[in-house]
Structure formats: structure tokens, C-alpha cells
Design a protein around this motif. Structure first.
Motif, mmCIF file in Angstrom:
data_model
loop_
_atom_site.group_PDB
_atom_site.id
_atom_site.type_symbol
_atom_site.label_atom_id
_atom_site.label_comp_id
_atom_site.label_asym_id
_atom_site.label_seq_id
_atom_site.Cartn_x
_atom_site.Cartn_y
_atom_site.Cartn_z
ATOM 1 N N ALA A 206 19.863 7.438 -13.344
ATOM 2 C CA ALA A 206 20.990 8.368 -13.377
ATOM 3 C C ALA A 206 22.283 7.647 -13.030
ATOM 4 N N PHE A 207 22.204 6.767 -12.045
ATOM 5 C CA PHE A 207 23.385 6.006 -11.622
ATOM 6 C C PHE A 207 23.893 5.106 -12.753
ATOM 7 N N GLU A 208 22.959 4.452 -13.395
ATOM 8 C CA GLU A 208 23.327 3.541 -14.479
ATOM 9 C C GLU A 208 24.016 4.305 -15.602
ATOM 10 N N SER A 209 23.440 5.441 -15.934
ATOM 11 C CA SER A 209 24.005 6.215 -17.036
ATOM 12 C C SER A 209 25.407 6.707 -16.661
ATOM 13 N N PHE A 210 25.570 7.054 -15.397
ATOM 14 C CA PHE A 210 26.874 7.470 -14.890
ATOM 15 C C PHE A 210 27.899 6.344 -15.034
ATOM 16 N N CYS A 211 27.468 5.147 -14.698
ATOM 17 C CA CYS A 211 28.355 3.982 -14.791
ATOM 18 C C CYS A 211 28.781 3.741 -16.229
ATOM 19 N N THR A 212 27.802 3.770 -17.119
ATOM 20 C CA THR A 212 28.108 3.553 -18.525
ATOM 21 C C THR A 212 29.130 4.563 -19.011
ATOM 22 N N GLN A 213 28.836 5.812 -18.661
ATOM 23 C CA GLN A 213 29.671 6.911 -19.125
ATOM 24 C C GLN A 213 31.129 6.739 -18.691
ATOM 25 N N HIS A 214 31.319 6.263 -17.457
ATOM 26 C CA HIS A 214 32.679 6.125 -16.936
ATOM 27 C C HIS A 214 33.161 4.675 -16.929
ATOM 28 N N GLN A 215 32.429 3.855 -17.648
ATOM 29 C CA GLN A 215 32.831 2.451 -17.798
ATOM 30 C C GLN A 215 33.060 1.742 -16.476
ATOM 31 N N LEU A 216 32.204 2.061 -15.532
ATOM 32 C CA LEU A 216 32.237 1.325 -14.265
ATOM 33 C C LEU A 216 31.485 0.019 -14.447
ATOM 34 N N GLU A 217 31.907 -0.998 -13.736
ATOM 35 C CA GLU A 217 31.196 -2.268 -13.794
ATOM 36 C C GLU A 217 30.794 -2.681 -12.400
ATOM 37 N N PRO A 218 29.770 -2.010 -11.890
ATOM 38 C CA PRO A 218 29.401 -2.211 -10.488
ATOM 39 C C PRO A 218 28.839 -3.598 -10.233
ATOM 40 N N GLU A 219 29.161 -4.143 -9.083
ATOM 41 C CA GLU A 219 28.498 -5.362 -8.628
ATOM 42 C C GLU A 219 27.372 -4.927 -7.685
ATOM 43 N N ILE A 220 26.123 -5.132 -8.150
ATOM 44 C CA ILE A 220 24.973 -4.670 -7.365
ATOM 45 C C ILE A 220 24.689 -5.676 -6.254
ATOM 46 N N VAL A 221 24.983 -5.305 -5.051
ATOM 47 C CA VAL A 221 24.733 -6.176 -3.899
ATOM 48 C C VAL A 221 23.249 -6.180 -3.555
ATOM 49 N N ALA A 222 22.671 -4.993 -3.624
ATOM 50 C CA ALA A 222 21.253 -4.907 -3.253
ATOM 51 C C ALA A 222 20.633 -3.725 -3.965
ATOM 52 N N GLU A 223 19.388 -3.900 -4.425
ATOM 53 C CA GLU A 223 18.669 -2.727 -4.900
ATOM 54 C C GLU A 223 17.391 -2.609 -4.090
ATOM 55 N N VAL A 224 17.166 -1.423 -3.584
ATOM 56 C CA VAL A 224 16.120 -1.220 -2.576
ATOM 57 C C VAL A 224 15.343 0.045 -2.884
ATOM 58 N N ASP A 225 14.031 -0.079 -2.792
ATOM 59 C CA ASP A 225 13.149 1.064 -3.028
ATOM 60 C C ASP A 225 13.135 2.038 -1.871
ATOM 61 N N ASP A 226 13.132 1.466 -0.706
ATOM 62 C CA ASP A 226 12.850 2.255 0.489
ATOM 63 C C ASP A 226 14.125 2.921 1.000
ATOM 64 N N MET A 227 14.067 4.250 1.127
ATOM 65 C CA MET A 227 15.266 4.985 1.492
ATOM 66 C C MET A 227 15.744 4.660 2.905
ATOM 67 N N ALA A 228 14.809 4.350 3.776
ATOM 68 C CA ALA A 228 15.193 4.035 5.151
ATOM 69 C C ALA A 228 15.983 2.730 5.184
ATOM 70 N N MET A 229 15.560 1.799 4.321
ATOM 71 C CA MET A 229 16.245 0.520 4.214
ATOM 72 C C MET A 229 17.618 0.704 3.574
ATOM 73 N N LEU A 230 17.618 1.536 2.537
ATOM 74 C CA LEU A 230 18.859 1.820 1.823
ATOM 75 C C LEU A 230 19.904 2.389 2.783
ATOM 76 N N ARG A 231 19.417 3.227 3.677
ATOM 77 C CA ARG A 231 20.308 3.843 4.662
ATOM 78 C C ARG A 231 20.961 2.768 5.537
ATOM 79 N N LEU A 232 20.157 1.850 6.013
ATOM 80 C CA LEU A 232 20.685 0.783 6.871
ATOM 81 C C LEU A 232 21.725 -0.046 6.123
ATOM 82 N N LEU A 233 21.432 -0.350 4.857
ATOM 83 C CA LEU A 233 22.347 -1.167 4.077
ATOM 84 C C LEU A 233 23.646 -0.426 3.800
#
Lengths: 308, 308
Positions: A206-233
Motif C-alpha cells: 500500500a505504501f509503495e502504491s501511495f508513493c508511485t501515485q504521488h511521485q514520492l521517491e523515498p529513501e528506505i532506511v530500513a525495512e522491518v517485519d516486526d512491528m515492535a522493532m519498527l516502533r523502536l526505529l
DNA sequence: TCATTCATTCTATAAAAGTGAACGTAATTT
DNA sequence: AAATTACGTTCACTTTTATAGAATGAATGA
């Protein structure tokens, strides 16, 4: 078929739950040959196999699953009786909850909230595993419910029951230092650093499609499965984050993080998956129809209609 | 105690339900000696007697009743499984209702109303017996519910659960030919012919006290226990009658009889008596929380508050 | 009182559940 | 590819448990 042999059925129950004849034989303190013979007799008596012999393992057939469901009712009640006879009291068995480790801890906690307050007799076990393992455990009655954000696919053998507990919008979360960013989609977001959910997740898609739609060019610092980890980051990386707001509820409240806006049409669904059973664990029934769940469902229903 | 022996428990279940060892042995197609021995082993294994040997009969002890309750859950589910394995389908067992023969048939019928309409799969058995026999049958799980107008006295052994279904005022009923009689208590009632409930009934006591209070000198034409009989007599004897109006509902509607007034502070209570059980018959749960019952209860609650 | 009913006890026997070793495969390691 | 391990099945044999049948005893009822 003669009269059902409850000893055979008992052995079957133990083996089916364990999924392994040798280990069960040991627990029951009998030889595997004896156990094997008893289960063969049960199958012969019924006239159909309960296990499929796949390689060197026993796998429940569809009928096997059905019978296991009955056996579970029968012998859980029997165990309760035995406990009563031995100790004079019955204590409710622990509610065994399985969760996907990638899920939001805050969500889980709010789900279990009724268990935590003022109930002295409520005890539970919590278990984080990958989805397939959780479903296996559920099918074997080793756990009572699976909390997951992934749809379960229907199986021939097993009658899953999946209840939608909650639907969370995916939000764009920023550190307090970035509260200059607007609360709507804006060119300012074009080049930013992001932490995002792992690519297996529907949120990421969903995020990717959102980016495409609005022509965002995000720099992905980290991609994380675990929500608890994502929260810390999200809290500590200084980057923007895309995730359900509930994950960082505390940080939003304390002002460490701030929500900029919701990604449109991107939701995370939370499901409770159970087996269709006659006699559900009483604590579970309580949880699944707790007012908190209703509130969430109402809230998400409103969200949905807002979106339209 | 070793592990619970389910075959012993099964035999115990059969005997406890039947209340008789010899007859059960015959049904099971084994000798009484074998059956006796198995049950002794179960008791020995548990360490306490389940039956008290009173004379030449077996009577359940308090523990026996408890164990029977568990056994009922266990083996009812087991029978269901067997049926499934044999026939491929499960059919709900009949709901077995016990009623006091002295009760109003109209009341019973309205209680069962949800069973009668549009449910093709609902089947039930109805059984009229004296109160003690009904309670015995209930304790032995031979019936699921007892409908009665008599309070159950608490027993040490058995956990009855008694639910008030309805509270009917006792009315003075007159044939249409006597509709000259006033709709309130009046000297005109001083010398009249009456048909009344039998002297065992609390209704009769209420009627007698009413007579004394207002110095009526009733000529008792007939006293009858059975409400269905009372109804016929009220209709055909030409005498006045004291009874709950629901008994002659149809006659009141058609105008054959007419209600003059309610006897103050005289009520007939209707109770549903069940055993406290974990797994109640689904049809019974439906009946006990049916909107009709709620309506009655609300109505009677109003009546009560009116009276105060 | 005497026959009847119903549960229990005892002994012998039949049925069942259990053991242990040998066997057959499938998966894993070397 | 061969050896090893893991796991379930089969078979011959032993042990345990369930059952029948006769005898016993106690309560009920004509």
C-alpha cells in the motif's frame, strides 16, 4: 461399527495433539507398538483412516480433524473431572493465545486487556510464531486462538473461523523534530528517509502504491517485519515511518512522535482465528465479545464510512 | 488416583442414568457381576463411593451426582461423534420436557411455542409425572427441564437451578350465564357453587384465606388437582371457578367463560427447573431466553409492582 | 414366612492391551 | 552412494483386565 472405544479415542487424542507417535508413547509410558496397534484398531473400528501415513509422519485426515474436535471436547471435560476428583477444585485451564511476531504489541495488549484487570483466576499463555506454525498448533488444539494480521486461506480439512477484530489505518509518523511537515500529502515528502514494513506485508504494498501515485521517491532506511522493532526505529532513527498508529500509541501520546496523516485506503486488519468448536474456552468467548472489541469495530466501521 | 478409566465411567454413566444395575447390565449385554465389578473398580480408583447401597438399590451420592454431570457431557458428545461416524450427520437429540400434570396446558403450549413454528429440526418429548418423579428423572439426565408450579426444595446432593418463568394471578371465572356477577368482591358471592384446585395446591390455600377474609361460604362442587380437568369443569359445571386465567384462555376469548376479578395476592408461579450444567441443550437455552418468556416476565414484574 | 429382586463376591476363562525384537521406509548425514 | 537416524508397523508372546456363571447375602413384598 461397534461401540466407540474411549481408550482408543483417548490415545488418538494424545497422538493427534502431539503429532508424533513415538513421543506420545513415551509420555503415556507405553511402547510405540502398543500405541500404534490401538490406533489401528480405532481406525479399523471406524472403517476409515484418521491419519494419513506420509513418509514417516502421521498427518490427520479430514475425518481425523473432525474426530479430534470431538475428542477435544470429551477429554478436556474428562481432565477437568479428574482434576476435581484429585484436588477437589477445578481451575480454568490457561487461555493459550498465539500471535504473529510481526504484529503490534499494543494491539495484542489491548485485546487481552479484560484478562489483566481484576480477574484473579484468569491465566494465559502467549506465543509468538510464524503463521503456518500457529495454524498447525491451532489445528492440534495446542492453542485456543491465533491473533494475526494475515488472512487465513480456507483449508479442506479444517474449519477455521476468522473474526475481524479491528481495522487500522496506516499513518505517516514523524519524529517530533519534523512536525514542520504538513498534515497532508505535499511535495515536501518527495525526498525523505523512511522506515517501512517488510515487503511481505500488505502495508508495504500500500505504501509503495501511495508513493508511485504521488511521485514520492523515498529513501528506505530500513525495512522491518516486526512491528515492535519498527516502533523502536520510528522513535530513534529520525526517519519518517509508515505504520498503523496503534503501534506507537505511547509515543504519540507523549509527543515523542507525531502523526502527520493517514495513507488513504491502506489498512491493517487484525483477525482472531479459532476452530469452529462447540465448547469454546470461556475466557476466549469473553475476549471476542468484549466491549473493547465492539468499540474498535464500531470505530473502524466509522472510519470506513468516513473514507467513502 | 490413576488415569480415569473411561470404560468404567461409561458403565457408571449408564447405570446412574438407569438407576438400576441389573437392567443396565442387560442393555449392555454383559452380566451384572461384570458390571458391578467395573463400577466397584471405578469407585476404588476414585477412592470414594459414587453410589450409596441403600437396601438393594443403588442411590447416587453427592459425588456421584457431580460425576454423573461430567459423564453426561462427555458421553453425550461421544454419542454424537458415533452418530456422525455411522450416519455421516448429526441430528440434535430431542429436547425432553417434564411437566406436572396439574399444570395449565395452555401455559406449557405457550412455553413450547418457539419449538412449534418453522423449525423443522426441532423435536421434543413431553412427559407428565408427579413432581418427585420428575426431579428424579432430571437428576438422572433422563429429561432436560421440568416445568412446574411448585417450588423445588434445595437438596444437598443436587444443584437444581430454578428459573421463574411466569407469575399468574388467580382469577374468579364465571360461566357466560353468570356475567351479572360484579367485577369486584361483593356480597353476591357469599353463597355460590365453586370448582377449585385441590387442597395440596397453594392456590387453594389462597382461595380459602380469601373466603375467610370476606366471609364467603362457598359450596365446593369439586376440587381437582389437574388444571386441564379444572378447565373442563369450569366450562361445563355452571359453577364459579378459581384458577389462573391462562388455563381457560380460549374460553375467555370465545366468551364461553368470563373473568370477574383477580383474587388479591394470590398467584401461581411457573418455574423451569434444570440442572446446573456446562452444556445445556441448545433448544432449551433458546426457550429459556425466548422473547415470549421475557414478555411474560416483564408483564408479571409489572403486575407485582402494581400490587405494591 | 417364603419367594423374589437386586447387588456383591469368588473362581475360572476369555479378551484386551501390553512388551520387545525385527522390519520397512523416508529423511539426513557422511 | 552408503550409512545412520527417525519413525511407524508387524509379529510372537506375556501380562492385565473384563467377563461369565455360580454362590451368597440382604431387603422387599405377597
Amino acid at each position: 461399527m461397534n461401540r466407540l472405544n474411549y481408550h482408543h479415542l483417548y490415545y488418538f487424542w494424545r497422538v493427534a495433539k502431539q503429532g508424533n507417535l513415538t513421543a506420545t508413547a513415551e509420555k503415556l509410558a507405553i511402547s510405540q507398538s502398543a500405541l500404534s496397534a490401538q490406533i489401528n484398531q480405532l481406525e479399523h473400528n471406524i472403517g476409515q483412516p484418521l491419519f494419513a501415513r506420509e513418509g514417516r509422519t502421521l498427518v490427520l485426515t479430514e475425518l481425523g480433524h473432525t474426530v479430534l474436535n470431538y475428542a477435544e471436547d470429551i477429554f478436556q471435560r474428562g481432565e477437568e473431572l479428574q482434576q476435581l476428583l484429585k484436588r477437589g477444585v477445578i481451575t480454568l485451564p490457561s487461555l493459550r493465545i498465539g500471535m504473529l511476531s510481526s504484529m503490534s504489541r499494543n494491539f495484542i495488549e489491548s485485546f487481552m486487556e479484560p484478562l489483566l484487570k481484576d480477574k484473579t483466576d484468569a491465566s494465559f499463555r502467549l506465543l509468538a510464531r510464524p503463521q503456518p506454525e500457529l495454524l498447525d498448533l491451532l489445528a492440534q488444539h495446542q492453542i485456543d486462538v491465533v491473533l494475526t494480521n494475515r488472512e487465513v486461506s480456507l483449508s479442506d480439512d479444517i474449519a477455521w473461523q476468522s473474526q475481524l477484530l479491528s481495522r487500522q489505518a496506516v499513518s505517516v509518523i514523524a519524529p517530533a523534530s519534523r512536525c514542520d511537515l504538513p498534515e497532508y500529502i505535499d511535495p515536501a515528502y518527495k525526498h525523505q528517509r523512511w522506515v517501512v514494513p517488510g515487503s511481505a506485508s500488505p502495508l508495504r504494498a500500500a505504501f509503495e502504491s501511495f508513493c508511485t501515485q504521488h511521485q514520492l521517491e523515498p529513501e528506505i532506511v530500513a525495512e522491518v517485519d516486526d512491528m515492535a522493532m519498527l516502533r523502536l526505529l520510528a522513535r530513534d532513527s529520525g526517519a519518517l515511518a509508515a505504520m498503523p498508529a496503534v503501534v506507537v500509541r505511547d509515543e504519540l501520546q507523549s509527543g515523542v512522535l507525531s502523526k502527520r496523516f493517514d495513507v488513504p485506503n491502506a489498512f491493517e486488519n487484525f483477525y482472531a482465528v479459532t476452530l469452529k468448536r462447540k465448547f469454546q474456552h470461556p475466557l476466549l468467548s469473553e475476549l471476542l465479545q468484549s466491549p473493547m472489541i465492539d468499540a474498535i469495530q464500531q470505530a473502524t466501521a466509522e472510519q470506513q464510512s468516513d473514507a467513502h
